[in-house]
Motif scaffolding. Structure first.
Motif, short mmCIF file in Angstrom:
data_model
loop_
_atom_site.label_atom_id
_atom_site.label_comp_id
_atom_site.label_asym_id
_atom_site.label_seq_id
_atom_site.Cartn_x
_atom_site.Cartn_y
_atom_site.Cartn_z
N GLU A 148 37.69 14.70 35.51
CA GLU A 148 38.07 15.12 34.17
C GLU A 148 37.91 16.60 33.87
O GLU A 148 38.41 17.08 32.86
CB GLU A 148 37.30 14.30 33.12
N ASP A 149 37.20 17.34 34.72
CA ASP A 149 36.92 18.74 34.41
C ASP A 149 37.43 19.68 35.50
O ASP A 149 37.20 19.47 36.69
CB ASP A 149 35.42 18.96 34.24
N PHE A 150 38.07 20.76 35.03
CA PHE A 150 38.60 21.79 35.93
C PHE A 150 38.20 23.13 35.33
O PHE A 150 38.60 23.46 34.21
CB PHE A 150 40.12 21.65 36.05
N LEU A 151 37.38 23.87 36.05
CA LEU A 151 36.85 25.13 35.55
C LEU A 151 37.55 26.32 36.21
O LEU A 151 37.79 26.31 37.42
CB LEU A 151 35.34 25.22 35.82
N LEU A 152 37.83 27.32 35.41
CA LEU A 152 38.40 28.58 35.89
C LEU A 152 37.38 29.68 35.64
O LEU A 152 36.93 29.85 34.50
CB LEU A 152 39.70 28.90 35.16
N THR A 153 37.02 30.42 36.68
CA THR A 153 36.02 31.47 36.56
C THR A 153 36.59 32.82 36.95
O THR A 153 37.26 32.95 37.98
CB THR A 153 34.79 31.16 37.44
N LEU A 154 36.32 33.78 36.09
CA LEU A 154 36.59 35.17 36.39
C LEU A 154 35.23 35.77 36.74
O LEU A 154 34.36 35.90 35.87
CB LEU A 154 37.19 35.90 35.19
N GLU A 155 35.01 36.08 38.00
CA GLU A 155 33.67 36.50 38.43
C GLU A 155 33.27 37.82 37.78
O GLU A 155 32.12 38.01 37.41
CB GLU A 155 33.64 36.63 39.95
N SER A 156 34.23 38.73 37.67
CA SER A 156 33.97 40.04 37.06
C SER A 156 35.25 40.43 36.33
O SER A 156 36.18 40.96 36.93
CB SER A 156 33.60 41.06 38.13
N ALA A 157 35.29 40.13 35.05
CA ALA A 157 36.53 40.26 34.29
C ALA A 157 37.04 41.69 34.24
O ALA A 157 36.26 42.65 34.13
CB ALA A 157 36.31 39.74 32.87
N THR A 158 38.36 41.83 34.33
CA THR A 158 39.01 43.13 34.20
C THR A 158 40.00 43.08 33.04
O THR A 158 40.45 41.99 32.65
CB THR A 158 39.75 43.52 35.48
N SER A 159 40.38 44.23 32.54
CA SER A 159 41.30 44.27 31.39
C SER A 159 42.65 43.64 31.73
O SER A 159 43.33 43.11 30.85
CB SER A 159 41.50 45.71 30.91
N SER A 160 43.04 43.66 33.00
CA SER A 160 44.33 43.07 33.39
C SER A 160 44.30 41.54 33.31
O SER A 160 45.36 40.89 33.42
CB SER A 160 44.69 43.49 34.81
N GLN A 161 43.13 40.98 33.13
CA GLN A 161 43.02 39.54 32.97
C GLN A 161 43.04 39.09 31.51
O GLN A 161 42.91 37.89 31.22
CB GLN A 161 41.76 39.03 33.68
N THR A 162 43.22 40.04 30.61
CA THR A 162 43.49 39.68 29.22
C THR A 162 44.79 38.91 29.17
O THR A 162 45.83 39.39 29.62
CB THR A 162 43.59 40.94 28.35
#
Lengths: 109, 114
Positions: B72-86
């Protein structure tokens, strides 16, 4: 990589008129799907047409598929203000779907 | 509506911080997907899962990781977020037949990285 491309990018019509959106794609497909997205919401599946089908209806929606021209069209008849949304075509690539950039439809009353 | 819940719905964070987005489904569907939606690009697939602990990369997977420890669960992780991931991130699910069946979408997470 973009598979489906919708045309036009934007369409403005009056209530009661018909709206036609087109989708062109590049490679062979198993099926083509159309989705609607209202502002601020997720995509909602409208209709799926398989490669061996030429036309499909669902309520006020009519979808055609021409595999020889690699194109599909979505017709919404007797448009209503509630049809205002973005519409996307999507084709299959293995397990995933590849979406076009969408047509934004505005229906004014 | 298909039972798909995304959390959080909105998040603002700073460059370099880790971010985890959650998708929860109550439909017991095998396939789960993460997309991002950006102006001028439409929806692009980041990662997908075809079962518990079974995942694969999509078109724009760089900078993202996923995990699926339960159906039932699917996680998405941004290890070190960048502005291009907005972006606006959407989760979707489909049944055993994968992309030859309709996908059902959550209402998205709007992520801003400053």
């Amino acid at each position: 990589s973009q598979q489906g491309e919708e045309d036009p990018q934007a369409l403005s019509i009056q209530e009661g008129e018909n709206a036609t959106m087109n989708c062109s794609y590049k490679t062979s497909i198993n099926n083509l799907q159309w989705y609607r997205q209202n502002s601020g919401r997720g995509l909602v599946h409208l209709i799926l047409i398989r490669s061996n089908e030429r036309e499909k209806h669902s309520g006020r929606l009519r979808v055609t598929l021409d595999t020889s021209k690699k194109s599909s069209s979505l017709l919404i008849t007797a448009s209503r203000a509630a049809d205002t949304a973005s519409y996307f075509c999507a084709t299959t690539a293995g397990t995933a779907l590849i979406f076009g950039k969408g047509t934004t439809l505005s229906v004014s009353s | 509506d298909a039972g798909i819940t995304q959390s959080p719905r909105h998040k603002v964070t700073e460059t370099g911080t880790p971010v985890t987005l959650r998708c929860h489904q109550t439909e017991n569907h095998r396939y789960m997907y993460w997309y991002r939606q950006d102006p001028g690009h439409g929806l692009r697939l980041i990662h997908y899962s075809y079962g518990v602990k079974d995942t694969d990369k999509g078109e724009v997977s760089d900078g993202y990781s996923v995990s699926r420890s339960k159906t039932e669960d699917f996680l998405l992780t941004l290890e070190s977020a960048t502005s291009s991931q907005t972006s606006v991130y959407f989760c979707a699910i489909s049944d055993d037949r994968g992309s030859n069946q309709p996908q059902h979408f959550g209402d998205g997470t709007r992520l801003s990285i400053l």
